[in-house]
Design a protein around this motif. Structure first.
Motif, PDB file in Angstrom:
ATOM      1  N   VAL A   1      -0.664   3.646  -2.371  1.00  0.00           N
ATOM      2  CA  VAL A   1      -0.302   2.917  -1.153  1.00  0.00           C
ATOM      3  C   VAL A   1      -0.373   1.413  -1.413  1.00  0.00           C
ATOM      4  O   VAL A   1      -1.315   0.929  -2.047  1.00  0.00           O
ATOM      5  CB  VAL A   1      -1.250   3.285   0.015  1.00  0.00           C
ATOM      6  N   VAL A   2       0.625   0.680  -0.929  1.00  0.00           N
ATOM      7  CA  VAL A   2       0.603  -0.776  -0.967  1.00  0.00           C
ATOM      8  C   VAL A   2       0.507  -1.293   0.473  1.00  0.00           C
ATOM      9  O   VAL A   2       1.239  -0.832   1.353  1.00  0.00           O
ATOM     10  CB  VAL A   2       1.854  -1.351  -1.650  1.00  0.00           C
ATOM     11  N   VAL A   3      -0.419  -2.215   0.684  1.00  0.00           N
ATOM     12  CA  VAL A   3      -0.544  -2.882   1.980  1.00  0.00           C
ATOM     13  C   VAL A   3       0.154  -4.229   1.888  1.00  0.00           C
ATOM     14  O   VAL A   3      -0.155  -5.040   1.007  1.00  0.00           O
ATOM     15  CB  VAL A   3      -2.016  -3.075   2.379  1.00  0.00           C
TER      16      VAL A   3
ATOM     17  N   ARG B   1       4.024   5.036  -2.959  1.00  0.00           N
ATOM     18  CA  ARG B   1       4.405   6.277  -2.287  1.00  0.00           C
ATOM     19  C   ARG B   1       4.346   6.140  -0.773  1.00  0.00           C
ATOM     20  O   ARG B   1       4.867   6.986  -0.045  1.00  0.00           O
ATOM     21  CB  ARG B   1       3.486   7.418  -2.754  1.00  0.00           C
ATOM     22  N   ALA B   2       3.684   5.080  -0.283  1.00  0.00           N
ATOM     23  CA  ALA B   2       3.634   4.771   1.152  1.00  0.00           C
ATOM     24  C   ALA B   2       3.281   3.300   1.282  1.00  0.00           C
ATOM     25  O   ALA B   2       2.679   2.706   0.382  1.00  0.00           O
ATOM     26  CB  ALA B   2       2.604   5.630   1.876  1.00  0.00           C
ATOM     27  N   VAL B   3       3.676   2.698   2.410  1.00  0.00           N
ATOM     28  CA  VAL B   3       3.480   1.266   2.613  1.00  0.00           C
ATOM     29  C   VAL B   3       2.871   1.027   3.998  1.00  0.00           C
ATOM     30  O   VAL B   3       3.320   1.608   4.994  1.00  0.00           O
ATOM     31  CB  VAL B   3       4.812   0.492   2.503  1.00  0.00           C
ATOM     32  N   VAL B   4       1.845   0.188   4.032  1.00  0.00           N
ATOM     33  CA  VAL B   4       1.224  -0.238   5.293  1.00  0.00           C
ATOM     34  C   VAL B   4       1.580  -1.702   5.523  1.00  0.00           C
ATOM     35  O   VAL B   4       1.461  -2.523   4.608  1.00  0.00           O
ATOM     36  CB  VAL B   4      -0.312  -0.071   5.248  1.00  0.00           C
ATOM     37  N   PHE B   5       1.992  -2.027   6.738  1.00  0.00           N
ATOM     38  CA  PHE B   5       2.222  -3.411   7.134  1.00  0.00           C
ATOM     39  C   PHE B   5       1.107  -3.815   8.092  1.00  0.00           C
ATOM     40  O   PHE B   5       0.844  -3.112   9.068  1.00  0.00           O
ATOM     41  CB  PHE B   5       3.591  -3.569   7.800  1.00  0.00           C
TER      42      PHE B   5
END
Length: 247
Positions: free
Chosen positions: A17-19, A52-56
């Protein structure tokens, strides 16, 4: 007015995951063209592409208080057209990401900030979050997908109420309207959004990407077209799954 901070958007890696974090605290993460350009660059980066997923996310005081209104008087029609071709395309870039996206919302989530959150697949809000679209009172209108996405999410009647009246509303009301998935205690929103993103990151990426595309098609197409997209996507995914099993 030129920005005084060089880095207005920061990336944080958490495994798969990337924030993507807005970092303009003095202006409550107001979305200047410089912020939007850095956000667009972040979305197009190799780090986000490999996630695989991104948080803003924003800060505890503000996810984003909206557009930087100090730039509005400079926006002639020619500049506005160029803006939507440039940094203003970031909202659609977020919406087009193939990975699942989660907005972690605390504090103010207004105007363009709300539109950025709506461009994400899912939203988690802290109890103290405040939502609203004040643009009409300023003589403009939400123009970064806010009206389009709200109509599809809550219908035309509720969108008229939210956009024309411009009333601010809290996280509980956003949850009642179906605009946020969960409401959590203050200070827990980032962790909850990250947990959800990690859960989503375990899903097969191709299935996620095709499912997102099918959902978008369903919102925009006839029943026959939407069903065809579902069936074609299923056929492609099923074939890919069998090839993987045979490998």
């Amino acid at each position: 007015m030129a920005e005084t901070r060089d880095q207005l958007v920061r990336l944080h890696d958490h495994g798969d995951v990337v924030v993507v974090q807005l970092d303009r605290p003095a202006k409550l993460n107001a979305l200047s063209t410089a912020v939007e350009q850095q956000l667009l660059d972040a979305v197009a980066s190799a780090r986000v592409a490999s996630a695989r997923a991104v948080v803003f996310a924003g800060s505890e005081r503000a996810f984003s208080a909206g557009a930087d209104t100090s730039e509005l008087p400079q926006m002639t029609p020619d500049r506005i057209a160029a803006y939507y071709r440039g940094s203003g395309s970031v909202y659609e870039a977020v919406a087009r990401l193939p990975q699942p996206t989660v907005a972690a919302i605390a504090g103010y989530c207004l105007g363009g900030g709300f539109e950025l959150a709506l461009a994400c697949d899912l939203r988690i809000a802290a109890e103290g979050a405040t939502f609203g679209l004040p643009e009409v009172a300023l003589g403009i209108l939400p123009s970064s997908g806010g009206i389009t996405r709200l109509v599809r999410a809550v219908g035309a009647a509720t969108t008229r109420d939210l956009v024309l009246c411009g009333d601010r509303f809290d996280a509980a009301e956003a949850h009642r309207l179906g605009l946020v998935r969960d409401v959590v205690a203050p200070g827990e929103v980032d962790a909850r959004a990250l947990d959800l993103a990690k859960q989503l990151s375990a899903l097969p990426p191709l299935a996620v990407a095709w499912t997102k595309a099918a959902i978008d098609a369903a919102a925009e197409s006839s029943t026959a077209t939407s069903l065809l997209v579902e069936q074609l996507a299923y056929a492609a995914l099923n074939q890919a799954a069998h090839k993987k099993d045979e490998a």
